[in-house]
Design a protein around this motif. Structure first.
Motif, PDB file in Angstrom:
ATOM      1  N   LYS A 138      -2.477   4.558  -3.755  1.00 56.76           N
ATOM      2  CA  LYS A 138      -2.506   3.372  -4.620  1.00 56.76           C
ATOM      3  C   LYS A 138      -2.231   2.123  -3.795  1.00 56.76           C
ATOM      4  CE  LYS A 138      -2.316   5.805  -8.595  1.00 56.76           C
ATOM      5  NZ  LYS A 138      -3.045   5.678  -9.789  1.00 56.76           N
ATOM      6  N   VAL A 139      -2.594   0.975  -4.375  1.00 59.31           N
ATOM      7  CA  VAL A 139      -2.381  -0.305  -3.713  1.00 59.31           C
ATOM      8  C   VAL A 139      -1.977  -1.333  -4.775  1.00 59.31           C
ATOM      9  CG1 VAL A 139      -4.817  -0.956  -3.868  1.00 59.31           C
ATOM     10  CG2 VAL A 139      -3.416  -1.962  -2.117  1.00 59.31           C
ATOM     11  N   MET A 179       0.732  -3.600 -11.673  1.00 55.59           N
ATOM     12  CA  MET A 179       0.648  -2.152 -11.650  1.00 55.59           C
ATOM     13  C   MET A 179      -0.243  -1.711 -10.488  1.00 55.59           C
ATOM     14  SD  MET A 179       2.586  -1.374 -14.113  1.00 55.59           S
ATOM     15  CE  MET A 179       2.289   0.360 -14.322  1.00 55.59           C
ATOM     16  N   PRO A 180       0.018  -0.511  -9.926  1.00 55.15           N
ATOM     17  CA  PRO A 180      -0.799  -0.038  -8.807  1.00 55.15           C
ATOM     18  C   PRO A 180      -2.225   0.278  -9.235  1.00 55.15           C
ATOM     19  CG  PRO A 180       0.931   1.538  -9.342  1.00 55.15           C
ATOM     20  CD  PRO A 180       1.108   0.380 -10.242  1.00 55.15           C
ATOM     21  N   LEU A 181      -3.134   0.145  -8.286  1.00 56.92           N
ATOM     22  CA  LEU A 181      -4.558   0.380  -8.478  1.00 56.92           C
ATOM     23  C   LEU A 181      -5.007   1.390  -7.421  1.00 56.92           C
ATOM     24  CD1 LEU A 181      -6.870  -0.963 -10.189  1.00 56.92           C
ATOM     25  CD2 LEU A 181      -7.238  -2.454  -8.259  1.00 56.92           C
ATOM     26  N   ILE A 231       0.862  -1.183   0.000  1.00 53.10           N
ATOM     27  CA  ILE A 231       0.000   0.000   0.000  1.00 53.10           C
ATOM     28  C   ILE A 231       0.898   1.232   0.000  1.00 53.10           C
ATOM     29  CG2 ILE A 231      -1.727   1.306   1.281  1.00 53.10           C
ATOM     30  CD1 ILE A 231      -2.669  -1.335   2.477  1.00 53.10           C
ATOM     31  N   VAL A 232       0.653   2.147  -0.940  1.00 62.01           N
ATOM     32  CA  VAL A 232       1.412   3.393  -1.026  1.00 62.01           C
ATOM     33  C   VAL A 232       0.455   4.517  -0.648  1.00 62.01           C
ATOM     34  CG1 VAL A 232       2.796   4.878  -2.504  1.00 62.01           C
ATOM     35  CG2 VAL A 232       2.784   2.407  -2.884  1.00 62.01           C
ATOM     36  N   ASN A 259     -10.904   2.006  -5.790  1.00 56.37           N
ATOM     37  CA  ASN A 259     -11.440   0.963  -6.662  1.00 56.37           C
ATOM     38  C   ASN A 259     -11.365  -0.425  -6.042  1.00 56.37           C
ATOM     39  OD1 ASN A 259     -11.999   2.825  -8.663  1.00 56.37           O
ATOM     40  ND2 ASN A 259      -9.977   2.628  -9.560  1.00 56.37           N
ATOM     41  N   VAL A 260     -10.988  -0.512  -4.777  1.00 52.00           N
ATOM     42  CA  VAL A 260     -10.855  -1.795  -4.092  1.00 52.00           C
ATOM     43  C   VAL A 260     -11.988  -1.933  -3.082  1.00 52.00           C
ATOM     44  CG1 VAL A 260      -9.347  -3.202  -2.650  1.00 52.00           C
ATOM     45  CG2 VAL A 260      -8.369  -1.729  -4.392  1.00 52.00           C
TER      46      VAL A 260
END
Length: 92
Positions: free
Chosen positions: A14-15, A44-46, A8-9, A50-51
């Motif tokens: 982003k995750v 790639m980060p998401l 997790i960033v 969106n999670v």
């Protein structure tokens, strides 16, 4: 679909999730670093928005809502998250 979180960033929101949002990266060979060339699968980060959280009762991703629990013993009401499908409280 249920997957585990790799990283997790928080700065960028982003995750990284294993097996989700994969991209193909074309990499040139670099003999100095000992890297071979080819096509590499890269995660790639998401965006965190969106999670979805997995509801343990249904085993599926579920939407989240907010509500206030009644105050007990003169305390202020607490704001908690709950699953929209069955009303179960996430934060206890």
């Amino acid at each position: 679909m249920s997957a585990s979180t790799a990283a997790i960033v928080l700065e960028s929101g982003k995750v990284l999730i294993e097996g989700v949002n994969r991209a193909k990266k074309h990499q040139r060979p670099n003999p100095v670093k000992g890297q071979t060339g080819g096509i590499i699968d890269k995660e790639m980060p998401l965006a965190i928005s969106n999670v979805a959280l997995v509801n343990p009762a249904t085993g599926k991703g579920d939407r989240i809502g907010f509500k206030f629990l009644q105050a007990q013993g003169g305390q202020a009401p607490r704001k908690v998250r709950f699953f929209k499908s069955n009303g179960e409280v996430v934060d206890v």
